[in-house]
Write a protein that holds these residues in place. Structure first.
Motif: not given
Ligand SMILES: Cc1cc2nc3c(=O)[nH]c(=O)nc-3n(C[C@H](O)[C@H](O)[C@H](O)COP(=O)(O)O)c2cc1C
Length: 141
Positions: A34, A79, A30-31, A25-28
């Motif tokens: 980061k 991932r 981004s994680e 996902s976009h969240e993953t």
């Protein structure tokens, strides 16, 4: 990590490709970015990451021990999978010294760029030679 400081002057670069997990996902993403930027800033690792929904293409550069440590982490990271090493080499100087991890997201506007280095308009680094990938990466600088 613990690092012997003795190899800190041996600067190496490593480039690999991998397949993102289907539920990426976009969240993953981004994680990952980061985490990469924070860790890399601490560990004097620089580089760039290309992502396009299915594939990762990453170049990391730093001391040989740090890069090997990160490789071991990357191989265990669920991932992504099917990591293939394309190139490792010693560097005289860094090529990505301005970025702890620069994200380039190849999108539609890069179609011409993919076509330049492959027989297809979409980005599939598994179908590209290391030489083509090297040239493609250079275009993102
Ligand atoms: C495609 C991809 C790229 C990554 N790039 C980096 C990176 O440049 N630096 C980094 O420290 N971790 C990176 N990671 C995360 C590492 O696999 C690993 O989870 C992380 O280094 C562990 O950090 P921690 O010890 O802070 O938990 C990446 C993960 C993926 C899936």
């Amino acid at each position: 990590m613990t690092q012997t400081t003795s190899d800190a002057h041996i600067l190496v670069s490593m480039t690999y490709i991998s397949r993102a997990n289907p539920d990426m996902s976009h969240e993953t993403l981004s994680e990952i970015l980061k985490q990469a930027q924070e860790n890399n800033a601490l560990n004097a690792i620089t580089g760039m990451l290309i992502f396009n929904n299915q594939y990762f293409l990453q170049t990391i550069e730093g001391s040989r021990s740090q890069i090997n440590h990160l490789l071991r982490c990357l191989l265990k990271d669920e991932r992504h999978y099917d990591l293939q090493l394309l190139e490792t080499r010693e560097l005289k100087s860094r090529e990505w010294s301005r970025w702890s991890m620069d994200l380039a997201s190849p999108a539609m506007d890069n179609t011409a760029l993919y076509l330049k280095y492959s027989t297809t308009t979409d980005f599939n680094p598994y179908l590209l030679s290391a030489e083509s990938i090297r040239r493609l990466i250079a275009e993102f600088k």
